[in-house]
Design a protein around this motif. Structure first.
Motif, PDB file in Angstrom:
ATOM      1  N   LEU A  96       0.279   3.912  -2.846  1.00  0.00           N
ATOM      2  CA  LEU A  96      -1.027   4.550  -2.668  1.00  0.00           C
ATOM      3  C   LEU A  96      -0.961   5.580  -1.537  1.00  0.00           C
ATOM      4  N   ALA A  97      -0.334   5.187  -0.436  1.00  0.00           N
ATOM      5  CA  ALA A  97      -0.203   6.110   0.692  1.00  0.00           C
ATOM      6  C   ALA A  97       0.537   7.371   0.269  1.00  0.00           C
TER       7      ALA A  97
ATOM      8  N   LEU B 240      -1.674   9.472  -1.942  1.00  0.00           N
ATOM      9  CA  LEU B 240      -2.705  10.142  -1.159  1.00  0.00           C
ATOM     10  C   LEU B 240      -2.122  11.310  -0.376  1.00  0.00           C
TER      11      LEU B 240
ATOM     12  N   PHE C 220       0.819  -1.228   0.000  1.00  0.00           N
ATOM     13  CA  PHE C 220       0.000   0.000   0.000  1.00  0.00           C
ATOM     14  C   PHE C 220       0.848   1.271   0.000  1.00  0.00           C
TER      15      PHE C 220
END
Lengths: 558, 204
Positions: free
Chosen positions: B66-67, B70, B63
């Motif tokens: 994605l982190a 974001l 992840f």
């Protein structure tokens, strides 16, 4: 307050009700769009209801504003002087213009959005919950936080708005004063001073408005913060759910589109709140005017004829502000017979004008009673009383129109002879008949194209046309030369012997041949007797007489 | 409708004379805020394609990217948010300042007018210039102008992306827009007939 305002929607209720109905249809149509394949048909429906709801909302709100204005105006017309003193003229003007406009805008917004937005919000929230209940919890938290933040900001802004409208009144007062008193301003070359005063009022208004708007500017970022936070959270948790297999990418995408719909309606809602905070202050101010009961009203069963012109003051006390202790008139006890001519004299501010304003009930007494024709003035219908008590004020007002229009004002219909007669008595015939168009000559606003003396004489004629039982001349011949002044008084004595005549004057010569003369001093009766009697007994009268005759206090007299 | 443009120009003129710098700043801030919003919208597409799809079915999904993405988006959002707060603050000052200026100008102009003007103009008309008309300007300056800037930015950005995506469809959309504008000007023209409304306190 809301009840009173809602009542004003009146005949526009139909539009006001139809709008939300159309709005509901509109929302339904809109929300159907993502579902329906036959999008074209739905688009058609949506466009149709949208246009209708906009136009009904516009009609309802414009009608609402019109009703508000009209009933405010009607209510203001019934106000007594004491009511108007309370609001100030400028305050009333602001309430009728700015405040009503605010209400109109808010009402229109409310009709369109206040229903639409929450509906959209609820529907899209429901869709979200259907798609993924766990993720949707994020929004619920977000919305609660948002609501709290908005409420806090709005309540603060509201307080400022209350002040804002007070400043508006000040500003309008300054404008109004300058419009009506422009002659004085110009004559004293005080333009710069007035400019400075206005600039200060405008700056104060600016400050308050900026403070309120800055507070409201906070609303937007708070909202955006929460929306963006939600998007980020949904992205993160959504990704986890998808990867874990408990959600599809398709439902994430539609979740996003519903979230966006929900938040855009939230934004609209907060816009409505901004409008509402502003209009709440306005609404309160409007309701105040609508709720204000005239301080002077007709009694339950009014008497509508004034028997004769006798006037009695029974231990009358009066002050402009009730309970302030400053008595303008104290313990006045007078008895005037019908048909008498009474002179009233005294220094400035001794209560002469206040005394006579009680007779036509422009104000009510604090204690004691005023009787006209043997009956208390409070038992007459105002129209009957004021129809029979004609007052020619110190400050004469003529309205734009012809001379004839102005004379008609005192009496609805009449014959040319009556006009001529009244004008002859008031010595107005001499200049009116010399005008190229005679009685059809045009009078400018405020009678600007007539001299002070001419205006006074026209106003006297206007009052005479009412053929009143009591005629009050409040220093109304001050701008007329002494010779004409005497002629007017002589004419009245012979032409209307039955009418009680009260003549307030500065000049002893204007009152000395009256039946009796009232000398007022500091709100009290100092003497009430004939000219000769007073000369013997009353020191104030003696002094006035000495000064005015020997010293030639009035150059007209020489 | 015809004399609308010079009129708008005049109001803008008063505003720009006093607040040129601030206004430029506002435009810049609006631009940034609009780009931030756009960036957010674009991310929605990337989210599924770039970050989520590759992870589906992978044994131990990472992840991290994605982190990071974001976090980057959060920063962009924060910038956009601050910008929009900034321009709202500035607009409050600019719009109210301009109104103050207009009011004062009006008043000192009025004071300098000859008495004849006051005799021949209904006092209600003069009053309503200060009350209704200045209020309408408040709407114009405080809401319409920022919206105008905001919308134009959005239009330009949308147009560019439309051209990039599909040219024939863009042309079709432009035709529809032309029809819409025509309808809007017809309707707008109807709500303000050319002779000035006769009543001194006018509804709008």
């Amino acid at each position: 307050m809301i009840k009173i305002l809602v009542k004003q929607i009146g005949e526009y209720k139909k539009d006001a009700i139809i709008t939300p109905v159309f709005t509901v249809l509109e929302v339904v149509a809109e929300l159907l769009v993502p579902y329906a394949i036959a999008a074209l048909i739905d688009q058609g429906i949506e466009a149709g209801t949208c246009v209708t709801s906009i136009s009904t909302a516009a009609s309802a709100s414009a009608g609402f504003a019109c009703n508000l204005r009209q009933s405010m105006f009607e209510n203001i017309q019934t106000f007594a002087f004491s009511n108007i003193d309370r609001f100030s003229t400028a305050g009333l003007v602001t309430r009728m213009t700015t405040d009503v406009t605010n209400m109109q805008m808010a009402f229109q917004m409310c009709l369109r959005i206040a229903l639409r937005a929450p509906l959209m919000l609820i529907c899209s929230m429901a869709m979200c919950l259907l798609i993924n209940a766990k993720l949707s919890m994020i929004f619920l938290v977000a919305i609660v936080v948002l609501a709290a933040a908005t409420a806090l900001i709005m309540s603060k802004a509201m307080k400022i708005y209350n002040h804002v409208f007070h400043r508006y009144d000040d500003l309008n007062a300054s404008v109004q004063e300058n419009i009506s008193a422009i002659r004085v301003v110009k004559a004293f070359v005080r333009e710069d001073y007035e400019n400075e005063k206005f600039t200060k009022a405008a700056a104060k208004l600016y400050e308050l408005f900026v403070r309120a708007e800055k507070l409201e500017a906070l609303n937007m970022p708070v909202m955006m913060f929460i929306v963006y936070g939600c998007i980020l959270a949904v992205s993160w948790f959504g990704a986890r759910f998808i990867v874990a297999g408990s959600m599809t990418t398709g439902s994430l995408t539609s979740l996003f589109s519903y979230v966006m719909t929900a938040f855009s309606s939230l934004m609209m809602l907060s816009m409505v709140f901004v409008m509402m905070t502003m209009s709440a202050a306005s609404g309160r101010r409007i309701a105040e005017v609508l709720m204000e009961r005239p301080g002077i009203t007709d009694p339950a069963s009014p008497i509508d004829t004034v028997k004769d012109g006798s006037i009695d003051f029974d231990h009358v006390s009066f002050s402009y502000r009730q309970g302030s202790g400053e008595k303008t008139l104290s313990d006045i006890d007078l008895h005037i017979r019908s048909g008498e001519t009474i002179g009233i004299i005294g220094g400035t501010g001794c209560g002469k004008s206040s005394l006579v304003s009680l007779i036509s009930r422009l104000y009510d007494v604090d204690s004691g009673s005023v009787r006209v024709g043997g009956e208390d003035v409070r038992s007459y219908g105002l129209e009957a009383l004021r129809g029979q008590v004609a007052v020619v004020l110190q400050k004469n007002v003529l309205f734009s129109g012809t001379v004839m229009d102005n004379l008609c004002w005192g009496k609805a219909e009449g014959y040319m002879d009556e006009y001529r007669n009244a004008c002859r008595m008031a010595c107005a015939d001499e200049f009116v008949e010399r005008l190229p168009e005679g009685y059809e000559s045009w009078v400018e606003r405020g009678g600007a194209n007539f001299s002070g003396g001419q205006r006074q004489r026209l106003c006297i004629a206007r009052a005479l046309l009412k053929s009143p039982r009591v005629l009050i001349l409040d220093d109304s011949t001050s701008a007329v030369d002494t010779a004409t002044d005497t002629r007017i008084r002589k004419a009245m004595q012979t032409a209307i012997p039955g009418t009680t005549k009260l003549i307030i004057a500065q000049r002893v010569s204007s009152v000395q041949d009256a039946d009796r003369i009232l000398v007022l001093d500091n709100g009290r009766v100092s003497g009430f007797d004939t000219h000769e009697g007073l000369l013997k007994t009353n020191s104030i009268y003696q002094e006035l007489y000495e000064v005015q005759t020997k010293g030639g206090g009035d150059f007209d007299d020489q | 409708m015809k004399d609308l443009m010079p009129l708008m120009g005049r109001v803008m003129g008063v505003m720009l004379r006093e607040y040129m710098g601030q206004f430029c700043l506002v435009v810049a801030l609006i631009l940034i805020a609009a780009f931030a919003t756009l960036r957010g919208t674009l991310f929605m597409r990337e989210l599924v394609d770039v970050y989520i799809k590759p992870m589906i079915g992978v044994e131990s999904p990472d992840f991290g990217p994605l982190a990071q993405a974001l976090l980057r988006l959060a920063l962009v959002y924060l910038a956009g948010l601050l910008c929009s707060y900034g321009y709202n603050l500035l607009m409050a000052v600019i719009s109210q300042g301009t109104l103050k200026k207009i009011r004062i100008q009006l008043f000192s102009k009025m004071e300098s007018l000859p008495i004849r003007y006051f005799d021949t103009t209904p006092h209600g008309d003069i009053m309503s210039v200060y009350t209704n008309d200045v209020d309408t300007l408040r709407q114009l300056i405080g809401q319409t102008i920022p919206q105008l800037v905001n919308s134009s930015v959005t239009i330009v950005i949308t147009f560019i992306s439309m051209v990039c995506l599909n040219i024939p469809l863009t042309v079709l959309t432009l035709c529809m827009v032309a029809v819409m504008l025509l309808a809007a000007s017809k309707l707008g023209g109807r709500s303000s007939p050319s002779p000035a409304p006769p009543s001194p306190t006018r509804l709008y």
